[in-house]
Enzyme design. Structure first.
Site, PDB file in Angstrom:
ATOM      1  N   ALA A 154       0.825  -1.208   0.000  1.00 52.42           N
ATOM      2  CA  ALA A 154       0.000   0.000   0.000  1.00 52.42           C
ATOM      3  C   ALA A 154       0.859   1.257   0.000  1.00 52.42           C
ATOM      4  O   ALA A 154       1.951   1.292   0.581  1.00 52.42           O
ATOM      5  CB  ALA A 154      -0.918   0.003   1.218  1.00 52.42           C
TER       6      ALA A 154
ATOM      7  N   GLU B 265       0.260 -10.209  -0.972  1.00 56.37           N
ATOM      8  CA  GLU B 265      -1.098 -10.745  -0.918  1.00 56.37           C
ATOM      9  C   GLU B 265      -1.634 -10.991  -2.327  1.00 56.37           C
ATOM     10  O   GLU B 265      -2.315 -11.990  -2.580  1.00 56.37           O
ATOM     11  CB  GLU B 265      -2.009  -9.787  -0.147  1.00 56.37           C
ATOM     12  CG  GLU B 265      -1.664  -9.711   1.337  1.00 56.37           C
ATOM     13  CD  GLU B 265      -2.607  -8.831   2.128  1.00 56.37           C
ATOM     14  OE1 GLU B 265      -3.460  -9.371   2.848  1.00 56.37           O
ATOM     15  OE2 GLU B 265      -2.489  -7.587   2.012  1.00 56.37           O
TER      16      GLU B 265
END
Length: 254
Positions: free
Chosen positions: A69, A117
């Protein structure tokens, strides 16, 4: 061989024959912001509609697969806004996992946090010599919220998953291979290795390949959706803590 290209600001989709290659491209490290996440979701949705595509490859432009992120974007979000942001990422990652065709991640460099992920949502992973993977969220006072805890546990088992996630440490290709996270690409490079497997899989009978993926996923992921919801809830709760704020602010401060 037929080919087509779709390019957005952050995701490049190239379809050659029956293989779609999705390249994340947000220099310098392909960090996830709202724009990249939205374009990734759209790109995977486009691949879903293509009956001529039998295999998808995910990779990153430059020296990173995806570095997670963009902390500059999420650091000042409210808890509700962070929950919404993370649900968008989790939806895009889960869309990758639910594609009815094999997905191969060519991990060409760092795949950290949300980037790892995303790689874990693929069916197969190849790691270049320069790759490092990990879920370092705990070091920022938060937790992985886009399925990483659930998927990593299913691949390496509970004890190893806890150690990797709780320590937040990075894993090199040799260890990743030994843990069963994927294969070292060696001198071929991750993308070339992924393309080799894609060629093999795309030549196989598509209904059989699809049935194998569905059956294996069903056998291993019967409670995955509940686990994904728990991951999202965990990140939302932890993001509200003072420790999380301090960790993220400290990371982004030069």
């Amino acid at each position: 061989m037929t080919g087509s290209d779709t390019t957005t600001d952050c995701v490049h989709v190239e379809i050659v024959g029956s293989v779609a290659r999705l390249t994340l491209s947000r220099p310098p490290v392909n960090a996830f912001n709202a724009q990249l996440v939205g374009q990734l979701d759209d790109a995977v949705a486009e691949v879903e509609t293509r009956a001529d595509v039998r295999v998808a490859i995910l990779t990153g432009a430059g020296r990173c697969f995806a570095a997670g992120a963009d902390l500059h974007e999420i650091a000042d979000l409210s808890v509700d806004a962070m929950s919404w942001w993370n649900r968008r990422l989790e939806r895009a990652v889960d869309r990758v996992a639910r594609l009815g065709i094999p997905v191969i991640a060519a991990v060409n460099g760092h795949a950290l946090g949300g980037g790892f992920e995303l790689a874990l949502a693929a069916d197969f992973r190849f790691f270049s010599a320069a790759a490092t993977v990990g879920l370092p969220e705990v070091t920022l006072g938060i937790v992985p919220g886009a399925g990483g805890m659930s998927r990593l546990t299913r691949i390496v088992g509970a004890m190893r998953a806890k150690e990797l996630i709780m320590s937040g440490r990075r894993v090199r290709p040799e260890e990743a291979d030994a843990l069963g996270l994927g294969w070292q690409a060696g001198s071929r490079g991750a993308l070339a290795a992924a393309e080799g497997l894609a060629e093999t899989l795309s030549a196989a009978p598509h209904p059989a390949i699809r049935a194998v993926k569905e059956s294996v996923d069903r056998a291993t992921d019967s409670s995955l959706q509940a686990s994904l919801a728990a991951d999202v809830a965990a990140l939302t709760a932890v993001f509200a803590t003072d420790e999380a704020r301090r960790g993220i602010v400290a990371f982004r401060t030069p």
